[in-house]
Design a protein around this motif. Structure first.
Motif, mmCIF file in Angstrom:
data_model
loop_
_atom_site.group_PDB
_atom_site.id
_atom_site.type_symbol
_atom_site.label_atom_id
_atom_site.label_comp_id
_atom_site.label_asym_id
_atom_site.label_seq_id
_atom_site.Cartn_x
_atom_site.Cartn_y
_atom_site.Cartn_z
ATOM 1 N N ALA A 237 0.822 -1.218 0.000
ATOM 2 C CA ALA A 237 0.000 0.000 0.000
ATOM 3 C C ALA A 237 0.851 1.262 0.000
ATOM 4 O O ALA A 237 0.359 2.349 -0.337
ATOM 5 C CB ALA A 237 -0.947 0.001 1.194
ATOM 6 N N GLN A 238 2.138 1.150 0.371
ATOM 7 C CA GLN A 238 3.022 2.319 0.399
ATOM 8 C C GLN A 238 3.673 2.588 -0.965
ATOM 9 O O GLN A 238 4.445 3.532 -1.106
ATOM 10 C CB GLN A 238 4.146 2.119 1.431
ATOM 11 N N ALA A 239 3.377 1.765 -1.963
ATOM 12 C CA ALA A 239 4.068 1.878 -3.252
ATOM 13 C C ALA A 239 3.812 3.204 -3.947
ATOM 14 O O ALA A 239 4.606 3.645 -4.784
ATOM 15 C CB ALA A 239 3.662 0.728 -4.168
ATOM 16 N N ALA A 240 2.713 3.871 -3.604
ATOM 17 C CA ALA A 240 2.401 5.152 -4.243
ATOM 18 C C ALA A 240 3.256 6.296 -3.710
ATOM 19 O O ALA A 240 3.304 7.374 -4.321
ATOM 20 C CB ALA A 240 0.921 5.483 -4.051
ATOM 21 N N LEU A 241 3.969 6.093 -2.605
ATOM 22 C CA LEU A 241 4.815 7.149 -2.052
ATOM 23 C C LEU A 241 5.880 7.558 -3.062
ATOM 24 O O LEU A 241 6.305 6.764 -3.909
ATOM 25 C CB LEU A 241 5.461 6.687 -0.757
ATOM 26 N N ALA A 242 6.353 8.792 -2.953
ATOM 27 C CA ALA A 242 7.342 9.315 -3.894
ATOM 28 C C ALA A 242 8.615 8.498 -3.853
ATOM 29 O O ALA A 242 9.041 8.027 -2.786
ATOM 30 C CB ALA A 242 7.645 10.774 -3.558
ATOM 31 N N PRO A 243 9.260 8.296 -4.995
ATOM 32 C CA PRO A 243 10.529 7.557 -5.016
ATOM 33 C C PRO A 243 11.557 8.199 -4.088
ATOM 34 O O PRO A 243 11.513 9.401 -3.813
ATOM 35 C CB PRO A 243 10.963 7.655 -6.482
ATOM 36 N N GLY A 244 12.481 7.384 -3.640
ATOM 37 C CA GLY A 244 13.533 7.897 -2.757
ATOM 38 C C GLY A 244 14.035 6.797 -1.848
ATOM 39 O O GLY A 244 14.150 5.638 -2.241
ATOM 40 N N LEU A 245 14.309 7.155 -0.605
ATOM 41 C CA LEU A 245 14.884 6.245 0.373
ATOM 42 C C LEU A 245 13.812 5.717 1.314
ATOM 43 O O LEU A 245 12.958 6.486 1.787
ATOM 44 C CB LEU A 245 15.966 6.964 1.173
ATOM 45 N N PHE A 246 13.855 4.415 1.601
ATOM 46 C CA PHE A 246 12.905 3.791 2.516
ATOM 47 C C PHE A 246 13.642 2.813 3.432
ATOM 48 O O PHE A 246 14.695 2.288 3.087
ATOM 49 C CB PHE A 246 11.833 2.999 1.748
ATOM 50 N N THR A 247 13.039 2.539 4.591
ATOM 51 C CA THR A 247 13.441 1.407 5.408
ATOM 52 C C THR A 247 12.304 0.399 5.402
ATOM 53 O O THR A 247 11.130 0.753 5.255
ATOM 54 C CB THR A 247 13.753 1.812 6.857
ATOM 55 N N LEU A 248 12.666 -0.877 5.544
ATOM 56 C CA LEU A 248 11.669 -1.937 5.678
ATOM 57 C C LEU A 248 12.178 -2.851 6.792
ATOM 58 O O LEU A 248 13.128 -3.599 6.599
ATOM 59 C CB LEU A 248 11.503 -2.702 4.365
ATOM 60 N N THR A 249 11.553 -2.736 7.955
ATOM 61 C CA THR A 249 12.016 -3.440 9.148
ATOM 62 C C THR A 249 11.014 -4.519 9.516
ATOM 63 O O THR A 249 9.951 -4.231 10.073
ATOM 64 C CB THR A 249 12.196 -2.461 10.319
ATOM 65 N N VAL A 250 11.352 -5.758 9.168
ATOM 66 C CA VAL A 250 10.483 -6.904 9.452
ATOM 67 C C VAL A 250 11.344 -7.999 10.069
ATOM 68 O O VAL A 250 12.365 -8.379 9.488
ATOM 69 C CB VAL A 250 9.805 -7.434 8.167
ATOM 70 N N PRO A 251 10.964 -8.519 11.241
ATOM 71 C CA PRO A 251 11.763 -9.580 11.875
ATOM 72 C C PRO A 251 11.908 -10.803 10.980
ATOM 73 O O PRO A 251 11.086 -11.049 10.092
ATOM 74 C CB PRO A 251 10.968 -9.902 13.147
ATOM 75 N N THR A 252 12.943 -11.564 11.222
ATOM 76 C CA THR A 252 13.197 -12.778 10.455
ATOM 77 C C THR A 252 11.978 -13.687 10.477
ATOM 78 O O THR A 252 11.365 -13.905 11.524
ATOM 79 C CB THR A 252 14.406 -13.519 11.052
ATOM 80 N N GLY A 253 11.628 -14.182 9.295
ATOM 81 C CA GLY A 253 10.460 -15.046 9.177
ATOM 82 C C GLY A 253 9.183 -14.301 8.882
ATOM 83 O O GLY A 253 8.130 -14.914 8.687
ATOM 84 N N GLY A 254 9.262 -12.970 8.802
ATOM 85 C CA GLY A 254 8.069 -12.170 8.530
ATOM 86 C C GLY A 254 7.758 -11.989 7.054
ATOM 87 O O GLY A 254 6.798 -11.293 6.707
ATOM 88 N N GLY A 255 8.575 -12.606 6.205
ATOM 89 C CA GLY A 255 8.296 -12.544 4.770
ATOM 90 C C GLY A 255 8.791 -11.286 4.098
ATOM 91 O O GLY A 255 8.227 -10.848 3.099
ATOM 92 N N LYS A 256 9.883 -10.695 4.604
ATOM 93 C CA LYS A 256 10.309 -9.407 4.080
ATOM 94 C C LYS A 256 10.848 -9.489 2.648
ATOM 95 O O LYS A 256 10.734 -8.518 1.889
ATOM 96 C CB LYS A 256 11.342 -8.747 4.995
ATOM 97 N N THR A 257 11.434 -10.626 2.239
ATOM 98 C CA THR A 257 11.961 -10.719 0.877
ATOM 99 C C THR A 257 10.835 -10.623 -0.141
ATOM 100 O O THR A 257 10.898 -9.828 -1.090
ATOM 101 C CB THR A 257 12.746 -12.036 0.693
ATOM 102 N N LEU A 258 9.789 -11.413 0.038
ATOM 103 C CA LEU A 258 8.662 -11.346 -0.888
ATOM 104 C C LEU A 258 7.888 -10.040 -0.736
ATOM 105 O O LEU A 258 7.388 -9.485 -1.719
ATOM 106 C CB LEU A 258 7.732 -12.546 -0.671
ATOM 107 N N ALA A 259 7.807 -9.529 0.495
ATOM 108 C CA ALA A 259 7.119 -8.247 0.686
ATOM 109 C C ALA A 259 7.850 -7.122 -0.032
ATOM 110 O O ALA A 259 7.224 -6.252 -0.661
ATOM 111 C CB ALA A 259 7.005 -7.941 2.174
ATOM 112 N N SER A 260 9.180 -7.126 0.037
ATOM 113 C CA SER A 260 9.947 -6.089 -0.653
ATOM 114 C C SER A 260 9.815 -6.229 -2.169
ATOM 115 O O SER A 260 9.794 -5.232 -2.897
ATOM 116 C CB SER A 260 11.415 -6.140 -0.233
ATOM 117 N N LEU A 261 9.715 -7.459 -2.660
ATOM 118 C CA LEU A 261 9.500 -7.653 -4.100
ATOM 119 C C LEU A 261 8.129 -7.135 -4.518
ATOM 120 O O LEU A 261 8.000 -6.472 -5.564
ATOM 121 C CB LEU A 261 9.626 -9.140 -4.449
ATOM 122 N N GLY A 262 7.107 -7.414 -3.701
ATOM 123 C CA GLY A 262 5.781 -6.880 -4.011
ATOM 124 C C GLY A 262 5.783 -5.365 -4.068
ATOM 125 O O GLY A 262 5.192 -4.759 -4.981
ATOM 126 N N PHE A 263 6.446 -4.737 -3.088
ATOM 127 C CA PHE A 263 6.573 -3.280 -3.100
ATOM 128 C C PHE A 263 7.309 -2.812 -4.354
ATOM 129 O O PHE A 263 6.883 -1.848 -5.018
ATOM 130 C CB PHE A 263 7.321 -2.795 -1.861
#
Length: 748
Positions: A237-263
């Protein structure tokens, strides 16, 4: 009329030769097109138009006709631009373009210093300019369009900004020169250039997103998967934000690799990015991530480029056919999975082969997976490069990790990034609690005998230590005790072999078979393993937390029974950087009972980053790039030598033990197959070793360059199979004094 040539053809038919004006025109067009996304088309075109101006030298024309005398043809164009540029902005631009021209064979130079520096090369050339005076006089140069582009890429007085613009121009020039040369010789020899025209990301996005959505819908309905789905929905849902720098903080096992790909897919669709680049610290995670993406997008054609082995050795000053045979990767794929070493050392590289890919980074979504692994001594130049890519080159950069480092400018006071309000995950503090599945306990001093006993008493467990040497000695000690299900995983094993080992580990863990793994940190960040318990030698807290993520990863066991024991390795005490990080970890442990809490992680990063001061975080490398009214001072080559993520230069050795590898090695004999294509095919069968050790293997007949007459020093193939063992990978120590028979006895 006198004809000047760029490349020779049939000696008996000058009509088959490439004229110099044709090469300059065609290279200029290719360079301008390559530089469009970077916004530097006029700069790249101008550099390309004068990169081979020195080939008007009659001595170079004689060389094309067989005179073996070496000729410097890379300085004339640089000198001409500098001679024609008045003081002020045009002079500044001329210096940047001159560096690209001077370096298009030998590599980007420093402005001052050695004999290879810009100032000395130009000074020597001006003593006897060999280009015919009438050609020089008739040449017109308009720097104004290039000035407008460069001014838009630098902030007032910012030499680092200027250096990145120079690197982008250099990348476009090198890539265009390579492509035009390759096309000429392919046509001359009646062969096709191997197809590698990647489909554009924007054209593929509907299919890629569809495949992604289908896969996500197929996940089971466990509590953990429901939480992962909620995280994914929030992040996308955050994909509409303006391009630039982001952090994505998800504990191990939270699916961050696939979530970051979706983003990344959604963000690229919204903002027009042209590729997605995943940079990962460990080759083991590259193996896993690339395999996941290739499986996800199976049936959609050639989509994912996996690049980490760096079979890209160059012949300095390569010209003509030699240049067309170099195995250089350009990262034109829609999805690239690579290492931090490849990404950052390329961004700071001076060598043409490694720098060739830079212009394709512009306009990308870059996911820095396990961002906490950036080395401290290079932190500030790495962060500054990230900031420039986002600010000037339409890149979005996602710092993706379970242990978000203190890179925010509010914490890292000098050189930090503007990250306030740019977190993609929903409430990282709550996620850390909801996704907790293990606990960390202190084990105190432990000998190797203690560790072997602990492994023997555990049906399934892992031990992670800090060095390959310790892992191997511990494995040998455990094997001597007859422990069942013992597995050793190391970067000495080639990627295809490691993938099979990891698959075997997962099967054993799932089936309840004995599984005792001994490894280094290569398994602890992002590798999808789920052990009941583990032991981790003291190291930085980020490593400890990542290792804990391999314990009870899927949450099927009680937290109380799922422990990671942190121990002091008595038989292999740590030193250097690891010792400092471990000391900081112990300091945090004295004040924080829960080392998995976000507060503990913040305390640790504060301790190891901003308290040490900018000097020890690499700030001098940022400040070294000077820009003033008197001109530029751009130490490209010196910085490339300093910016080393791996202290010893690592080089590839091909281990051709499998049928597929042997078949690809045999194809090295086929001149019509490009070195780049073969390098990609052989990458899964390479082991990276220190350059000095590869030299020793070659000197003693245990390895050699296959078809050096055709491929140069690009493809080093292991010749002594006994040097590779399934349990421990490639053994290169001792190759200086042991012959083949002795080695087989020694290693048995």
């Amino acid at each position: 009329m006198t004809h000047f040539f760029a490349h020779s053809g049939d000696p008996a038919d000058l009509g088959t030769w490439q004229t110099l004006p044709d090469h300059l025109d065609q290279t200029a067009g290719l360079a301008a097109a390559a530089a469009q996304t970077a916004g530097l088309s006029r700069c790249a075109e101008l550099a390309a138009r004068f990169h081979d101006f020195g080939k008007y030298d009659p001595a170079f024309q004689r060389r094309l006709h067989g005179d073996p005398t070496p000729v410097d043809h890379s300085t004339a164009g640089a000198s001409l631009l500098l001679d024609r540029a008045p003081a002020g902005p045009q002079r500044l631009v001329a210096e940047v373009l001159a560096d690209a021209i001077l370096g298009h064979h030998a590599g980007l130079p420093d402005t001052n210093g050695s004999d290879a520096a810009r100032a000395r090369r130009i000074g020597r050339f001006r003593q006897s300019d060999p280009v015919p005076a009438d050609i020089t006089a008739a040449t017109q140069i308009d720097l104004a369009p290039a000035v407008a582009e460069i001014i838009g890429k630098i902030r007032p007085g910012d030499g680092f900004d200027l250096s990145v613009a120079g690197r982008m121009v250099f990348s476009c020039l090198v890539d265009a020169d390579f492509r035009d040369t390759e096309a000429f010789y392919a046509s001359l020899e009646g062969r096709d250039i191997p197809a590698r025209d990647w489909a554009g990301l924007q054209d593929l996005l509907p299919a890629l997103t569809g495949a992604f959505d289908t896969r996500m819908a197929g996940f089971g309905a466990s509590d953990l998967n429901r939480l992962r789905s909620e995280v994914l929905r929030h992040i996308r849902a955050q994909a509409a934000l303006a391009p630039g720098l982001f952090t994505l903080t998800v504990p191990t096992g939270g699916g961050k690799t696939l979530a970051s790909l979706g983003f990344a897919l959604d963000h690229a669709a919204r903002h027009g990015h042209r590729r997605i680049i995943y940079a990962i610290p460990y080759t083991s995670i590259i193996d896993q991530t690339a395999a996941t993406f290739k499986d996800l997008f199976a049936g959609l054609g050639d989509v994912v480029l996996e690049h980490h082995s760096a079979i890209e050795a160059e012949q300095p000053g390569a010209e003509g056919r030699d240049k067309a045979r170099l195995a250089m990767e350009d990262w034109a794929a829609p999805v690239v999975v690579t290492t931090n070493v490849q990404l950052f050392e390329s961004l700071f590289a001076a060598r043409p082969g490694r720098a060739r890919k830079l212009h394709n980074i512009a306009g990308s979504v870059i996911v820095l997976d396990e961002a906490q692994c950036l080395p401290r001594k290079l932190l500030l130049p790495a962060l500054r490069m990230i900031e420039v890519l986002a600010h000037h080159y339409h890149c979005t950069v996602v710092l993706c990790t379970a242990t978000q480092p203190a890179f925010d400018s509010a914490q890292l006071r000098q050189g930090g990034l503007p990250l306030a309000g740019r977190e993609l995950a929903p409430n990282p503090e709550t996620l850390a609690q909801d996704l907790r599945r293990a606990r960390i306990v202190q084990g105190g001093p432990m000998t190797d005998s203690d560790l072997v006993a602990a492994l023997g008493a555990s049906h399934q467990a892992m031990v992670i230590v800090n060095s390959r040497r310790h892992a191997l000695s511990l494995f040998e000690a455990a094997r001597s005790e007859g422990i069942d299900g013992l597995i050793h995983l190391t970067t000495r094993q080639y990627p295809t072999h490691r993938r099979r080992i990891l698959a075997d580990i997962r099967d054993r863990l799932k089936d309840g078979a004995p599984c005792r793994l001994i490894a280094t940190s290569l398994i602890e960040a992002g590798v999808d393993l789920d052990f009941p318990r583990g032991w981790r030698a003291e190291a930085g807290l980020d490593s400890i937390v990542q290792a804990a993520g391999r314990v009870n990863r899927e949450g099927r066991r009680a937290i109380e029974d799922s422990t990671l024991t942190v121990f002091e390795a008595v038989d292999d005490p740590v030193g250097g950087e690891i010792a400092q990080l471990a000391k900081a970890m112990r300091a945090v442990a004295r004040t924080r009972n829960d080392l998995l809490a976000p507060e503990a992680i913040r305390d640790w990063f504060d301790e190891v980053y901003w308290r040490v001061g900018p000097e020890r975080l690499g700030q001098p490398m940022v400040d070294a790039f000077g820009l003033s009214r008197s001109g530029t001072d751009l130490p490209y080559r010196t910085t490339a030598e300093q910016f080393r993520m791996v202290e010893d230069r690592m080089v590839p050795v091909i281990v051709a033990l499998e049928g597929a590898a042997r078949a690809e090695v045999a194809r090295l004999d086929v001149a019509e197959i490009s070195s780049g294509k073969l390098a990609r095919a052989l990458q899964p069968f390479t082991v990276q070793i220190p350059a000095k050790d590869r030299d020793t293997l070659i000197r003693n007949g245990h390895a050699d360059y296959r078809r050096a007459d055709l491929r140069g020093d690009q493809f080093c193939v292991l010749q002594t199979p006994s040097l590779y063992r399934a349990e421990s990978g490639l053994w290169w120590e001792g190759a200086d004094y042991l012959g083949d028979d002795a080695l087989q006895t020694f290693m048995s």
